[in-house]
Scaffold this active site. Structure first.
Site, PDB file in Angstrom:
ATOM      1  N   ASP A  50       0.822  -1.217   0.000  1.00 29.85           N
ATOM      2  CA  ASP A  50       0.000   0.000   0.000  1.00 29.85           C
ATOM      3  C   ASP A  50       0.860   1.273   0.000  1.00 29.85           C
ATOM      4  O   ASP A  50       0.682   2.156   0.846  1.00 29.85           O
ATOM      5  CB  ASP A  50      -0.944   0.024   1.206  1.00 29.85           C
ATOM      6  CG  ASP A  50      -1.632  -1.298   1.442  1.00 29.85           C
ATOM      7  OD1 ASP A  50      -2.022  -1.932   0.448  1.00 29.85           O
ATOM      8  OD2 ASP A  50      -1.784  -1.704   2.611  1.00 29.85           O
ATOM      9  N   GLU A 236     -11.692  -0.039  -2.078  1.00 29.84           N
ATOM     10  CA  GLU A 236     -10.891   0.544  -1.012  1.00 29.84           C
ATOM     11  C   GLU A 236      -9.740   1.361  -1.583  1.00 29.84           C
ATOM     12  O   GLU A 236      -9.664   1.619  -2.789  1.00 29.84           O
ATOM     13  CB  GLU A 236     -10.348  -0.560  -0.100  1.00 29.84           C
ATOM     14  CG  GLU A 236      -9.416  -1.548  -0.773  1.00 29.84           C
ATOM     15  CD  GLU A 236      -8.898  -2.605   0.182  1.00 29.84           C
ATOM     16  OE1 GLU A 236      -9.398  -2.689   1.316  1.00 29.84           O
ATOM     17  OE2 GLU A 236      -7.979  -3.352  -0.205  1.00 29.84           O
TER      18      GLU A 236
END
Length: 490
Positions: A50, A236
């Site tokens: 991420d 997301e």
């Protein structure tokens, strides 16, 4: 010099305005400088799940889940700085005690995707979050440091989710409608206002305005404004990038699951204002991109929404290409993005897994361009220092490995097929159609009744250790296609 997402708050320079005015029908009009022939880049890989980018002290930094971080001078060769939510991590040396409240609330021993930004006081603000994982029991807070590499000191939690009863907005917390307070991205808009977009699965993606001095939310916002998602849609990792070239705010998202069998893929929508409404290339309002009530992870309900930039793929090498190893990604996602004001280049940063390599993941960086309709298109190969140039039909014509990323959320890997771009402008082989070169490098391909707009770009193909011509383009339906020349371009 320090910056995160560069936002232009004043008029662009006269020279850039002139270039844009003269080339308003071309792709990436702000990024047409001719560059040298690409040379073999030096890559050094790191694992930061991420990755969120920030430029500080003339270096690129990425911060990711599990308190991992890395830095680079050139976006190609990376150095790992930290990893693991353990005491002694250089970012937060006493992390177990410093972030005890968040870890306790989330009933976890690790941290999820953070974001770091520098505010007017010169300090670096890390937006950290902890989540139970199998529920939206999460906490989101701020830690601050005088130095980009830490140490960061906790300033406190400002959002919680997953509770039984009343949530932070004063209403009963409903996980199908309220956010999971994770995956923050904090950015300045073109007017200098500070925002945070966040959320994952659960009730969707939300945005709220922050105080530019403290970094905490302005009062009386609750969870903020919903932009999309609900009913546990697998959406997301929101990330916002403003383009001074198009005057749009681009909201990047990851659909699907992050594991190798999860079908993670990167999508984008856009708006003229940072808090929406956001639309995709078919003018669909992204607020409608949500799951079905009573159905868990109903992927087909929201798969049609958003411009899909990249999913699972593999470029298959021919027998006469050495080394015969192929190149591809599995579940690429949770990206950040960066615009370089000085060069006019756009970059997409993300983590990815790989075919036949299980859950091993690494950071990758690809150059991006704005196509003729103002949508991002992503270069097929990882960034190797290339600059888009002026090309001829003769340089472009030839045999290509072709990938169509489609709109599905699937663990299937799209394998390349062979096509030919003839000098006469025809496309033959696995798909048929026509192509044309507009001005220096703008690409337009018509296949199966759909028109794809993008760019031609010569770049380094790591799998064949050669410079190759490529194309990247997206259709009005929000489907991206890539092509990579079979043999080295002369």
């Amino acid at each position: 010099m320090t910056m995160k997402k560069i936002i232009i708050t004043t008029l662009l320079s006269v020279s850039l305005l002139a270039v844009t005015a003269c080339n308003n029908d071309t792709a990436n009009s702000g990024n047409t400088n001719s560059g040298p022939e690409p040379v073999q880049p030096v890559f050094k890989n790191v694992s930061v799940h991420d990755p969120s980018i920030i430029l500080a002290d003339n270096k690129y930094y990425v911060f990711g889940s599990h308190l991992a971080s890395a830095k680079s001078d050139d976006l190609m060769s990376w150095t790992q700085l930290s990893s693991g939510v353990v005491d002694g991590n250089v970012l937060i040396p006493n992390v177990k005690e410093e972030l005890k409240e968040a870890l306790t609330w989330g009933k976890t021993d690790t941290l999820w995707a953070p974001d770091v930004i520098q505010l007017a006081d010169g300090k670096y603000y890390m937006y950290y979050n902890a989540c139970k994982g199998d529920s939206p029991l999460s906490a989101l807070g701020i830690a601050v440091s005088d130095h980009i590499e830490g140490p960061y000191k906790n300033k406190g939690i400002f959002l919680k989710s997953g509770m039984v009863g009343v949530g932070d907005d004063g209403e009963t917390y409903d996980a199908t409608q309220k956010p999971n307070v994770v995956d923050p991205d904090v950015f300045f808009d073109k007017e200098g206002r500070l925002w945070m977009v966040y959320g994952s699965y659960s009730g969707g993606i939300f945005i709220m305005e922050l105080d530019t001095s403290t970094g905490f939310p302005l009062p009386d916002q609750g969870y903020g404004k919903k932009l999309l998602g609900a009913n546990h849609a697998r959406i997301e990792a929101p990330y916002m990038l403003y383009s001074p070239e198009t005057d749009y705010y681009y909201l990047f998202l990851s659909y699907g699951g992050l594991a190798a069998d999860g079908g993670y893929n990167i999508r984008v929508a856009r708006s003229k204002t940072p808090d929406g409404p956001f639309e995709d290339s078919e003018d669909q309002d992204m607020i409608d991109s949500q799951g079905t009530a009573g159905v868990l992870f109903d992927d087909p309900a929201y798969a049609p929404y958003g411009v899909k930039l990249m999913g699972n793929f593999e470029f298959l090498n021919n027998d006469d290409e050495l080394p015969v190893s192929g190149e591809g990604y599995v579940s690429p996602g949770h990206n950040s993005a960066f615009y370089d004001e000085e060069t006019g280049k756009y970059y997409l940063l993300f983590h990815t897994r790989f075919p036949n390599r299980g859950e091993k993941h690494e950071v990758r960086v690809h150059q991006m361009f704005m196509n003729a309709d103002g949508w991002p298109v992503v270069a097929p190969h990882r960034y190797g220092g290339e600059t888009i140039d002026k090309y001829t039909k003769e340089q472009i014509a030839g045999e290509y490995k072709y990938v169509n990323h489609n709109k599905e959320i699937t663990a299937d890997i799209v394998q390349s097929e062979l096509i030919q771009l003839t000098k006469s402008g025809k496309i033959k082989g696995a798909v048929k159609g026509k192509w044309k070169l507009i001005d220096d490098h703008t690409a337009e391909l018509t296949i199966g009744g759909s028109t794809y707009k993008g760019v031609f770009l010569k770049e380094w193909n790591e799998a064949t250790a050669s410079n190759v011509m490529t194309f990247t383009a997206v259709s009005n339906e929000g489907i991206s296609i890539w092509g990579s020349h079979v043999s080295p371009s002369e």
